[in-house]
Design an enzyme around this catalytic site. Structure first.
Site, PDB file in Angstrom:
ATOM      1  N   SER A  44       0.817  -1.215   0.000  1.00  0.00           N
ATOM      2  CA  SER A  44       0.000   0.000   0.000  1.00  0.00           C
ATOM      3  C   SER A  44       0.850   1.264   0.000  1.00  0.00           C
ATOM      4  CB  SER A  44      -0.920   0.011   1.226  1.00  0.00           C
ATOM      5  OG  SER A  44      -1.732  -1.133   1.217  1.00  0.00           O
ATOM      6  N   GLY A 228      -4.457  -2.017  -0.780  1.00  0.00           N
ATOM      7  CA  GLY A 228      -3.600  -1.676  -1.911  1.00  0.00           C
ATOM      8  C   GLY A 228      -3.324  -0.192  -1.928  1.00  0.00           C
ATOM      9  N   GLY A 230      -2.825   3.816  -3.408  1.00  0.00           N
ATOM     10  CA  GLY A 230      -3.383   4.814  -4.309  1.00  0.00           C
ATOM     11  C   GLY A 230      -4.838   5.197  -4.126  1.00  0.00           C
ATOM     12  N   CYS A 257      -9.419  -1.964   3.614  1.00  0.00           N
ATOM     13  CA  CYS A 257      -8.697  -0.769   3.171  1.00  0.00           C
ATOM     14  C   CYS A 257      -9.094  -0.391   1.741  1.00  0.00           C
ATOM     15  CB  CYS A 257      -7.196  -1.004   3.311  1.00  0.00           C
ATOM     16  SG  CYS A 257      -6.265   0.530   3.280  1.00  0.00           S
ATOM     17  N   LEU A 258      -8.189  -0.507   0.776  1.00  0.00           N
ATOM     18  CA  LEU A 258      -8.567  -0.169  -0.613  1.00  0.00           C
ATOM     19  C   LEU A 258      -9.773  -1.007  -1.026  1.00  0.00           C
ATOM     20  CD1 LEU A 258      -7.851   1.478  -3.153  1.00  0.00           C
ATOM     21  CD2 LEU A 258      -6.482  -0.465  -3.902  1.00  0.00           C
ATOM     22  N   ASN A 299      -3.590   2.531   7.471  1.00  0.00           N
ATOM     23  CA  ASN A 299      -2.727   3.026   6.416  1.00  0.00           C
ATOM     24  C   ASN A 299      -3.578   3.437   5.233  1.00  0.00           C
ATOM     25  OD1 ASN A 299      -0.906   3.587   4.444  1.00  0.00           O
ATOM     26  ND2 ASN A 299      -0.345   1.444   4.073  1.00  0.00           N
ATOM     27  N   GLY A 301      -4.966   7.019   2.807  1.00  0.00           N
ATOM     28  CA  GLY A 301      -4.972   8.445   2.523  1.00  0.00           C
ATOM     29  C   GLY A 301      -6.322   8.899   1.983  1.00  0.00           C
ATOM     30  N   HIS A 339      -6.901  -2.071   9.253  1.00  0.00           N
ATOM     31  CA  HIS A 339      -6.230  -3.335   8.964  1.00  0.00           C
ATOM     32  C   HIS A 339      -6.400  -4.362  10.080  1.00  0.00           C
ATOM     33  CE1 HIS A 339      -4.155  -2.204   5.219  1.00  0.00           C
ATOM     34  NE2 HIS A 339      -4.287  -0.992   5.708  1.00  0.00           N
ATOM     35  N   GLU A 341      -5.737  -7.327  10.053  1.00  0.00           N
ATOM     36  CA  GLU A 341      -4.591  -8.255  10.105  1.00  0.00           C
ATOM     37  C   GLU A 341      -3.430  -7.635  10.881  1.00  0.00           C
ATOM     38  OE1 GLU A 341      -5.318  -6.319   7.699  1.00  0.00           O
ATOM     39  OE2 GLU A 341      -3.489  -5.476   6.811  1.00  0.00           O
TER      40      GLU A 341
END
Ligand SMILES: Nc1ncnc2c1ncn2[C@@H]1O[C@H](COP(=O)(O)OP(=O)(O)O)[C@@H](O)[C@H]1O
Ligand SMILES: Nc1ncnc2c1ncn2[C@@H]1O[C@H](COP(=O)(O)OP(=O)(O)O)[C@@H](O)[C@H]1O
Ligand SMILES: [Mg+2]
Ligand SMILES: [Mg+2]
Lengths: 371, 1067
Positions: A44, A228, A230, A257-258, A299, A301, A339, A341
């Site tokens: 990521s 992931g 972006g 996440c992504l 994590n 953005g 996350h 994990e």
């Protein structure tokens, strides 16, 4: 003398301590005090220049176990001080050599707190990192014409190109549930696959660009859309695929996440860029269904907003109220922005994988009850 | 969940007097808790018999009881106040154990009082070593192999199943009390016997030793919603086997990878749930095998602890305050993070700096005590320092200690073969870090050092990097050194003072050079979140970074208050109390108050005591750096004890505005020679005195003054190395062995005023008027340090004319010394004549005590006076009248050192208790009630006094007889008492062979020991008796005066019913 030049013209100086070179990327900070090796190898972070807020890095060295992918992905690593010598029974190599060997530009002796405060005030931005005593103005110029995080599709770079099966790891297959989980790899962290592998008898990881049909042909009992790098908005194919997988109503889907953002967008939510993101291992997330608080590893953005009526909000971040998780009102589909994990970070949310496997074991029940 | 509304009144239990293992940190946690509960609208009742605490201020609680912390007294308070609940988790082990006793004895049930914060059950599980062990094993958590025993026999048979060395750990004790390592059977016997005696429940745990493993601590919080967060991880620099309180410790943990740290975190959470601590903070200790990472749970403290105070300061997360709010029902997410204001308390602080804590020991005050550090804590205080790196932080911490070492480096002769100091490396001791540093210079390898010391190579490497930089510095001098190298030295934490040594120049020269290069520190904020969110509270530390300072000085009218630095014997919590009051008072006047201190066990370093907190060493360099940035209107040096006072002159020379009494006048009072002239000029009597630069001179001075004499090296403070010489041989011995007199180190020789009564007077003056705050009459004769004597307020034997004389002399002195602020005068009265012993132009140890007794906030008034107000404006026009009788009694740490507990002119006590009542006997009884050795009301009293004291002992012996005690005495004393018709059982001295007094004490046949030293260097016979008493917790007195009030106290104890009073009943 190494230099970090930010697009807004701000300069930070330090000493080169990794590979040599000049490169641009989005500058972000991570507030975790441990887990630098996991961070370096987390896909990521592809294309990002990561500033660690904790001053001492490399204290316990690096080892062959604490990796989240085959290689480091951060493009630049900024720290206050890199340990000259590591000490830990699992340590195999010192961090500086590791940075060299993987050709990562490292800069130490930087006032990382000042840099962090700058990003907090001005927001995450592009920067140009040079291990040489380059001309700052030139670096600033380069930073300004570098692609933004939303202009480059990093998923293509980090996703696997061929499908593979997870070997399973330590846990005996008898003690695992007889389900087949398919992981769509947008830059998946190994710990996610490990967590699944510890519970499911079969785990297949497939490339990000695979079609919904191809994925469903694997007869999955559950599909996980991975984390992931972006901006999710530019991943139109992935979003379309997710849409199909949802409509197929074939099996439970879990997004992380992504993956959470892609699911959200597929369902009609909107994504926006956070000023400086959440990156760290101490983020308080409240589960609105249980009112329990979990300290979680973050994590990201980008974040979701404007959830569609088809889903309900299940998790929020107590620091800024941002959306951290949702579930589908009718279908066995749920996702979290953080996350579960961990690695690095607290294990408070491991139970989400149990939940996912439960769903995978008896999806029909849930469809039924949901109707 | 919102706060509980079924609770109205909450009783908070304090931790009592300052003792080793339980110091000022519990005033910090206690006062925070009280504040938090009052904020929530609860009625807070407080009980604590330590007067030198902020928590016992009228502002802290609705009603304050300065009463003994024992069940029978607590019951009286409960009966009187009928609280709904008791919060036992902010008063250390004392409060916790007291809570257990109250629960066990059914008192809580009887009055329907609930324990909040920790249930009786949870406390039992955590503190009962066996229960804890079993609970851990049931929860699948590893603990050292071993088991619990209740007798020596059990221990010996169990030992056969274990392998030596074996660790012995008593239940329900603190600070490693009574614990120890046994390498063979006879050692085991000794340690187990003592452990069984010291454990309130007479149980000790025998277990496999993991000495040399790494030691870690986690500070954990849990709320009613079962949400658990880790506030701070702490790694001990020193390995297992050295009590965490005696270890250098570092936050956050440095050598754990995320995997190992998260495993420890998971275990900590399981411990919390298994023990069942429902709400609040706990401290959990772990041992980790450096070779394979095997992890063991060592213990948990289900309460705020020394480490949690440290963690609060280290992270900015106010554990005690939050714990109190969780105890009344809040959940973490409902509480704001004080520092960011915007984010909730339900998170885990993350640091972007390194914190180092180093203990402060006082072994020099206990000659003969072994300095080897063990599982029993013996440090009396600590310092904390923050830096951006470990190197910077450890250097700052060392110079904060005030042990004459401004940091690592600068030693005269560098090369030292490691072999020569091998013992100092292998044997843990207070100076070990210095030995390690020198060994590195001497060429020792990190591997060797790690093997010898058990200290992690990562830490050793940091020290090595410092040493290597010093090498590069040593080939330079102040002229040749480059700006880059100088800057790096500062980034490595080298102080100007050490650099001055290295460059063979003066500290001020280094400073000048530094400023010339523009090398000065920046200030960063402690914000709990590594800058992810904006910090609203200005809590700062210095560091050398290029880019940015967050000091943000304001344009307001501001004043700097200098704190007292680490607690040590002679300069304890009393001074922090005064600093806090100065801060409170000046804020009332609208000043921005800036606090500088480096002691994490204090209220002064609480970020809401002042407007701005600089957690920095109290050295000239560090203070000047802050002054340069803040440009305050004034700096106050009067409240932090000797530490800031000693900086006054140098600060003034650098043009710093000092408020209050001027540095010149301070010097006049502090310099004993100059002061003697002042007294002569004022025609005030004082002991005749002289100074000697050689033995011959000393004898000459002795000739014309005449024995006995009081001698002291001229350079020391706080009564260090003072002694009484009764004859030439004493004097010779003192001068040749004790101080090695030289032209550079002369000795001051005073006429020793024998059988003189001592007084302590505290007064406040605005430069015009001077008002006496209180006059304390000592119980012990002059010759026993004022800090070690029991004092009575108001004076109980002195005539009015003497007191009036005291008043006028005090005012005379205040005027002559142009005192603005506080002044403490010590007097002696001999044969009706008044002598001045010394003047301390500053707040004294007795100020808090007087303020509690009279209700007059002397320190606050003094601070306002220093800000320019007059006493008339402040409404303090006359000496406060005292209601009731108030006794202050010292508490001694002899049980930790096991050396002769006799008293003298050098202070030995770590803390004090206060007792208030109608009569001296009653008040004194209260001070003795909560001591570990309780006063007897029946049994046998052993008496053995020197010839001078024999006549005086007769009435005491009679009184004890009358009270029904049996008398026992050594031959001399026995004959003497028999002669006056008292029935006395004689017993052998130790030297006369068994069965002797030592045996009797061990056998528990003696309930009270009265033994006065025979003047000269004590005979080992007496020593044996007194040490025996200390060891076996038999109350003892070493002075006739002490014995006299003791009898009074026993009388009032026997008469039953001690009444309890809320403080305001005396105001
Ligand atoms: N099994 C053991 N082996 C070696 N050292 C030990 C062991 N158990 C405890 N210690 C040491 O003894 C110290 C004090 O023990 P602890 O139980 O914490 O006492 P306390 O509760 O009084 O603080 C610990 O800090 C640790 O260094
Ligand atoms: N001339 C003296 N005669 C008798 N006792 C004295 C004399 N001078 C000092 N003392 C005793 O020694 C103690 C310590 O001396 P002091 O001057 O107060 O040192 P400090 O600065 O440590 O307080 C006093 O409290 C007093 O009991
Ligand atoms: Mg303990
Ligand atoms: Mg004195």
């Amino acid at each position: 003398m190494a230099i970090l030049a930010l697009e807004d013209g701000k300069i930070f100086r330090g000493r080169a301590c990794g590979a040599h070179g000049v490169l641009c990327g989005e500058v972000v900070f991570n507030t975790g005090m441990t887990g630098y090796q996991e961070i370096l190898t987390d896909p990521s972070y592809a294309g990002q220049i990561v500033c660690m807020t904790y001053p001492h890095m490399g204290n316990y060295g690096v080892n062959s176990e604490d990796v989240e992918s085959a290689r480091p992905w951060v493009s630049g690593f900024i720290v206050r001080e890199l340990s000259q010598r590591f000490s830990n029974w699992r340590g195999q190599m010192d961090l500086e050599r590791y940075l060299h060997e993987h050709n990562i530009i490292g800069v130490c002796e930087v006032d990382t707190r000042a840099l962090t405060r700058h990003i907090r005030e001005k927001g995450a931005m592009r920067g140009c990192l040079s291990s040489f005593d380059s001309d700052p103005d030139e670096l600033i110029a380069r930073a300004r014409c570098a692609p933004t995080i939303s202009e480059y599709n990093w998923v293509h770079e980090v996703s696997c190109t061929e499908p593979y099966e997870w070997a399973g790891g330590e846990i005996k297959s008898e003690s695992r549930h007889d389900v087949h989980i398919v992981v769509v790899d947008f830059g998946v962290k190994r710990s996610i696959v490990r967590q699944l592998g510890a519970r499911a008898r079969r785990v297949t990881v497939v490339p990000a660009f695979w079609s919904a049909e191809a994925i469903l042909d694997l007869q999955p009992d559950g599909i996980l859309l991975s984390n992931g790098p972006g901006d999710p908005a530019i991943l139109r194919d992935a979003i379309a695929t997710a849409r199909k997988l949802i409509d197929a109503e074939r099996c439970p889907i879990f997004g992380i996440c992504l993956g959470h953002q892609i699911l959200g967008l597929a369902l009609g939510a909107r994504a926006y860029k956070l000023k400086f993101g959440h990156r760290g291992a101490n983020q308080p997330v409240k589960n609105l269904l249980t009112n329990r608080i979990e300290i979680t590893s973050h994590n990201h953005g980008f974040a979701l907003t404007d959830l569609p009526s088809a889903v309900e909000l299940t998790h929020i971040n107590l620091n800024d109220g941002s959306i951290e998780g949702f579930r589908h009102k009718r279908l066995p589909i749920f996702a979290v922005q953080y996350h579960p994990e961990a690695s690095p970070g607290p294990h408070d949310a491991h139970h989400l994988f149990d939940r996912f496997i439960e769903l995978a074991l008896a999806p029909s029940a849930h469809y039924a009850q949901a109707h | 969940m919102p706060k509980r509304t079924d609770l109205k009144k909450i009783l908070v239990i304090g931790s009592g007097p300052i003792v080793i293992g339980q110091a000022g940190e519990f005033d910090y946690s206690g006062s925070q808790a009280c504040k938090a509960l009052r904020e929530e609208g609860y009625t807070v009742i407080l009980v604590n018999n330590n007067p030198a605490t902020i928590m016992t201020d009228p502002e802290s609680a609705s009603r304050v009881y300065i009463e003994p912390l024992v069940p029978e007294i607590l019951e009286k308070i409960i009966a009187r106040e009928r609280p709904d609940a008791i919060l036992p988790t902010v008063g250390g082990q004392t409060a916790l154990n007291l809570a257990v006793e109250l629960a066990r004895s059914g008192i809580l049930a009887r009055y329907g009082v609930e324990l909040i914060g920790a249930s009786h059950r949870a406390i039992e599980i955590a503190e009962d070593r066996l229960l804890f062990k079993e609970t851990m094993e049931r929860a699948g958590l590893a603990v050292p192999r071993g088991s619990l025993v209740r007798s020596l026999e059990e221990a010996l048979s169990l030992a056969k199943t274990l392998t030596y060395p074996i660790l012995v750990r008593p239940s329900f004790t603190l600070g490693g009390e009574g614990s120890g390592v046994a390498h063979k059977e006879d050692e085991l016997r000794a340690v187990v016997q003592r452990g069984l005696e010291l454990s309130p429940v007479h149980q000790v745990l025998l277990e496999e030793s993991v000495i040399g493993w790494k030691e870690f601590e986690l500070e954990v919080m849990r709320d009613r919603g079962d949400n658990v967060v880790i506030i701070c991880s702490i790694e001990n620099f020193d390995p297992m086997g050295i009590h965490t309180g005696d270890s250098i410790t570092v936050a956050p943990a440095q050598t754990l990878s995320d995997r190992e740290y998260q495993k420890m975190r998971d275990w900590a959470i399981r411990v919390m749930r298994a023990v069942g601590v429902e709400t609040g903070g706990s401290n959990i200790q772990f041992a980790v095998n450096p070779l394979d990472g095997r992890m063991l749970v060592i213990e948990m403290n289900p309460r705020v602890s020394r480490s949690s105070a440290l963690a609060s300061k280290a992270t900015g997360f106010p554990i005690a305050k939050i714990a109190a709010k969780l105890a009344v029902g809040y959940t973490l997410d409902e509480l704001p993070n004080d520092i960011t204001k915007k984010t909730p308390a339900s998170f885990e602080p993350t640091l972007d700096y390194v914190v180092v804590k180093i203990p402060r020991w006082n072994f020099e005050k206990f000659p003969g005590a072994k300095t080897t550090l063990t599982t029993q804590m013996r440090s009396v205080g600590e310092v904390m320092a923050l830096g951006r790196t470990f190197k910077e932080a450890v250097q700052k911490a060392i110079r904060s200690l005030e042990i004459g070492q401004p940091g690592l480096g600068g030693d005269d002769e560098l090369l030292l073969a490691p072999e020569l100091i091998r013992d100092y490396l292998e044997r843990p001791n207070p100076k070990r870090i210095f030995s390690i540093y020198r060994a590195i210079h001497g060429g020792a390898s990190i591997e060797e050092l790690a093997r010898w010391t058990g200290i992690d190579p990562w830490f050793l490497t940091q020290l090595e990097e410092i040493a290597h930089l010093e090498r590069r510095l040593r080939v330079q001098n102040l002229e040749s050194v480059s700006a880059e190298l100088l800057l790096q030295a500062k980034r490595f934490g080298f102080s100007d003072a050490v650099l001055a040594k290295i460059f063979r120049t003066s500290e001020s020269a280094v400073r000048a050079k530094r400023l010339e290069h523009g090398i000065c520190p920046v200030y960063k904020r402690v914000d709990t979140c590594a800058a992810e969110f904006e910090a609203q509270t200005p809590y700062l530390y210095s560091t050398y970074e290029a880019d940015e300072s967050e000091a943000a000085p304001t344009q307001k009218k501001k004043v700097v208050v200098l704190g007292g630095g680490p607690y040590r014997i002679g300069q304890g919590i009393e001074f922090d109390y005064c600093c806090c009051h100065a801060a409170f008072a000046l804020r009332e006047l609208g000043y921005e108050v800036i606090m500088i201190n480096c002691n994490p066990e204090t209220v002064s370093t609480d970020y809401d005591t002042s407007d701005k907190l600089y957690f920095e060493p109290l050295t000239l360099e560090d203070v000047l750096n802050i002054v340069d940035v803040e440009r305050p209107d004034g700096v106050i040096v009067q409240f932090g004890g000797q530490t800031p006072l000693n900086l006054a002159g140098a600060l003034r020379e650098h043009g710093v505005p000092i408020w209050g009494t001027s540095p010149e006048d301070i010097d006049l009072a502090e310099d004993r020679e100059k002061f003697a002239l002042v007294l002569d000029e004022l025609e005030i009597k004082h002991p005749r005195s002289g100074i000697a630069f050689s033995v011959e001179e000393a004898f000459r001075v002795a000739e014309d003054i005449g024995f006995p004499l009081l001698v002291r090296p001229s350079y020391v403070l706080g009564g260090r190395a003072m002694a009484i010489c009764y004859d030439k041989s004493d004097l010779a011995h003192y001068i040749e062995e004790a101080v090695r007199v030289s032209p550079a180190q002369p000795v001051l020789i005073d006429e020793f005023l024998q059988d003189a009564l001592e007084l302590d007077v505290d007064a406040v003056s605005d430069g015009q008027d001077c008002v006496i705050g209180g006059i304390l009459e000592h119980i012990e004769r002059a010759g026993i340090h004022s800090g070690d004597s029991c004092c009575v307020l108001p004076p109980w034997t002195l005539s009015e004319e003497i007191l009036d004389q005291v008043r006028s002399v005090t005012k005379q002195l205040a005027r002559r010394l142009h005192v603005v602020g506080l002044m403490n005068v010590q007097y002696a009265v001999q044969n009706g004549k008044l002598y001045v012993l010394e003047v301390n132009p500053r707040a004294s140890r007795t100020v808090p005590f007087i303020s509690k007794a009279t209700g007059v906030p002397l320190a606050k008034i003094a601070a306002k006076v220093m800000a320019g107000m007059t006493l008339t404006e402040l409404g303090l026009c006359e000496e406060p009248k005292v209601k009731g009788v108030h006794v202050k009694a010292p508490v001694f740490p002899f049980d930790r050192f096991l050396i002769d507990p006799i008293l003298g002119p050098e202070m030995k006590s770590t803390g004090e208790v206060m007792g208030s009542a109608e009569t001296v006997g009653e008040a004194f009884a209260k001070t003795q009630l909560s001591l570990k050795s309780r006063l007897p009301t029946e049994g046998t009293v052993f008496i053995s006094v020197n010839d001078r004291d024999k006549p005086a002992i007769i009435p005491i012996a009679r009184a004890l007889r009358a009270l029904g005690f049996t008398l026992m005495a050594t031959r001399g004393t026995a004959q003497f008492l028999r002669a006056v018709g008292l029935p006395v059982r004689p017993i052998n001295k130790v030297s006369e062979g068994h069965p002797h007094i030592g045996d009797a004490i061990r056998a528990g046949e003696i309930q009270l020991v009265i033994n006065t030293p025979s003047g000269k260097r004590a005979h080992h016979d007496e020593v044996a008796i007194r040490i025996g008493a200390v060891k076996h917790r038999v109350p003892y007195v070493t002075t006739v005066e002490g014995a006299r009030v003791l009898v009074e106290a026993i009388r009032s104890l026997k008469s039953g019913l001690l009444r309890v009073y809320a403080l305001e009943e005396f105001h």
